[in-house]
Design a protein around this motif. Structure first.
Motif, PDB file in Angstrom:
ATOM      1  N   ASP A  22       0.840  -1.209   0.000  1.00  0.00           N
ATOM      2  CA  ASP A  22       0.000   0.000   0.000  1.00  0.00           C
ATOM      3  C   ASP A  22       0.873   1.256   0.000  1.00  0.00           C
ATOM      4  O   ASP A  22       0.902   2.007   0.971  1.00  0.00           O
ATOM      5  CB  ASP A  22      -0.905  -0.023   1.239  1.00  0.00           C
ATOM      6  N   SER A  23       1.584   1.480  -1.101  1.00  0.00           N
ATOM      7  CA  SER A  23       2.523   2.612  -1.159  1.00  0.00           C
ATOM      8  C   SER A  23       1.814   3.966  -1.190  1.00  0.00           C
ATOM      9  O   SER A  23       2.443   4.993  -0.971  1.00  0.00           O
ATOM     10  CB  SER A  23       3.441   2.486  -2.370  1.00  0.00           C
ATOM     11  N   ASN A  24       0.518   3.964  -1.443  1.00  0.00           N
ATOM     12  CA  ASN A  24      -0.225   5.222  -1.502  1.00  0.00           C
ATOM     13  C   ASN A  24      -0.963   5.536  -0.210  1.00  0.00           C
ATOM     14  O   ASN A  24      -1.876   6.360  -0.194  1.00  0.00           O
ATOM     15  CB  ASN A  24      -1.201   5.203  -2.679  1.00  0.00           C
ATOM     16  N   ASN A  25      -0.552   4.911   0.870  1.00  0.00           N
ATOM     17  CA  ASN A  25      -1.152   5.180   2.166  1.00  0.00           C
ATOM     18  C   ASN A  25      -0.541   6.470   2.727  1.00  0.00           C
ATOM     19  O   ASN A  25       0.672   6.549   2.936  1.00  0.00           O
ATOM     20  CB  ASN A  25      -0.888   3.999   3.106  1.00  0.00           C
ATOM     21  N   VAL A  26      -1.365   7.472   2.949  1.00  0.00           N
ATOM     22  CA  VAL A  26      -0.899   8.777   3.404  1.00  0.00           C
ATOM     23  C   VAL A  26      -0.196   8.665   4.757  1.00  0.00           C
ATOM     24  O   VAL A  26       0.878   9.248   4.962  1.00  0.00           O
ATOM     25  CB  VAL A  26      -2.060   9.799   3.464  1.00  0.00           C
ATOM     26  N   LYS A  27      -0.788   7.915   5.680  1.00  0.00           N
ATOM     27  CA  LYS A  27      -0.186   7.769   7.008  1.00  0.00           C
ATOM     28  C   LYS A  27       1.201   7.129   6.912  1.00  0.00           C
ATOM     29  O   LYS A  27       2.130   7.521   7.617  1.00  0.00           O
ATOM     30  CB  LYS A  27      -1.102   6.950   7.913  1.00  0.00           C
ATOM     31  N   LEU A  28       1.352   6.173   6.013  1.00  0.00           N
ATOM     32  CA  LEU A  28       2.645   5.523   5.792  1.00  0.00           C
ATOM     33  C   LEU A  28       3.662   6.539   5.271  1.00  0.00           C
ATOM     34  O   LEU A  28       4.781   6.631   5.777  1.00  0.00           O
ATOM     35  CB  LEU A  28       2.497   4.373   4.800  1.00  0.00           C
ATOM     36  N   GLN A  29       3.265   7.298   4.275  1.00  0.00           N
ATOM     37  CA  GLN A  29       4.178   8.292   3.701  1.00  0.00           C
ATOM     38  C   GLN A  29       4.561   9.345   4.734  1.00  0.00           C
ATOM     39  O   GLN A  29       5.713   9.796   4.786  1.00  0.00           O
ATOM     40  CB  GLN A  29       3.559   8.939   2.455  1.00  0.00           C
ATOM     41  N   LEU A  30       3.607   9.736   5.569  1.00  0.00           N
ATOM     42  CA  LEU A  30       3.915  10.700   6.636  1.00  0.00           C
ATOM     43  C   LEU A  30       4.900  10.108   7.642  1.00  0.00           C
ATOM     44  O   LEU A  30       5.823  10.796   8.095  1.00  0.00           O
ATOM     45  CB  LEU A  30       2.636  11.146   7.348  1.00  0.00           C
ATOM     46  N   SER A  31       4.716   8.841   7.974  1.00  0.00           N
ATOM     47  CA  SER A  31       5.644   8.192   8.902  1.00  0.00           C
ATOM     48  C   SER A  31       7.060   8.211   8.342  1.00  0.00           C
ATOM     49  O   SER A  31       8.009   8.572   9.035  1.00  0.00           O
ATOM     50  CB  SER A  31       5.216   6.749   9.182  1.00  0.00           C
TER      51      SER A  31
END
Length: 166
Positions: free
Chosen positions: A78-87
């Motif tokens: 899930d590379s488009n997960n905003v929370k992941l990208q923010l982390s």
């Protein structure tokens, strides 16, 4: 029941920001890890909880690569997960990897153009790099998009100060 564990994990994790006693931080982070782990035993596919668990593991400092590995596993799915990208962006900021932080925050803006704080974080990274033009550009974008009149005025005042200094 998993939701209660996730809520507890979030409360412990975010309480770190408000504690005055630095000796409490490891206890709060470990409690967060324990709560997220318990919740994930009940609901193992909760991506947001996995991201929070990974972030807490990194924050604990005992085995940060374990947390980063977990984030990378999530990114494969899930590379488009905003929370992941923010982390990833905030981890990059903390570790001084400013170029990577900027790239991650820019991806956040592509995924969620309403996450205006990304402009402020990018501006901060540019400022740390000594890139005044980039700083000003990001602050101007934030000011043009925010509906918060006070924040807009403060940012515009800061932009003016930056333009006046050499």
């Amino acid at each position: 029941k998993a939701l209660l564990w996730f809520e507890a994990g979030n409360r412990y994790y975010y309480a770190v920001q408000f504690t005055q006693d630095q000796s409490e931080i490891p206890v709060l982070v470990q409690s967060s890890i324990r709560a997220f782990s318990k919740g994930l035993e009940l609901e193992p596919n909760n991506t947001d909880a996995k991201i929070m668990l990974a972030s807490a593991i990194v924050e604990s400092g005992s085995d940060p690569m374990k947390g980063i590995s977990l984030l990378r596993e999530i990114e494969k799915v899930d590379s488009n997960n905003v929370k992941l990208q923010l982390s990833f962006a905030f981890l990059s900021l903390r570790s001084g990897q400013l170029d990577k932080a900027i790239t991650r925050f820019q991806k956040v803006l592509v995924l969620d153009p309403t996450y205006l704080e990304a402009y402020i974080n990018i501006a901060d990274a540019y400022s740390q790099m000594g890139n005044k033009e980039g700083t000003i550009e990001m602050l101007e974008k934030f000011a043009s998009k925010t509906e918060d009149a006070t924040a807009k005025q403060e940012v515009e005042d800061y932009i003016k100060q930056l333009k006046e200094t050499n």
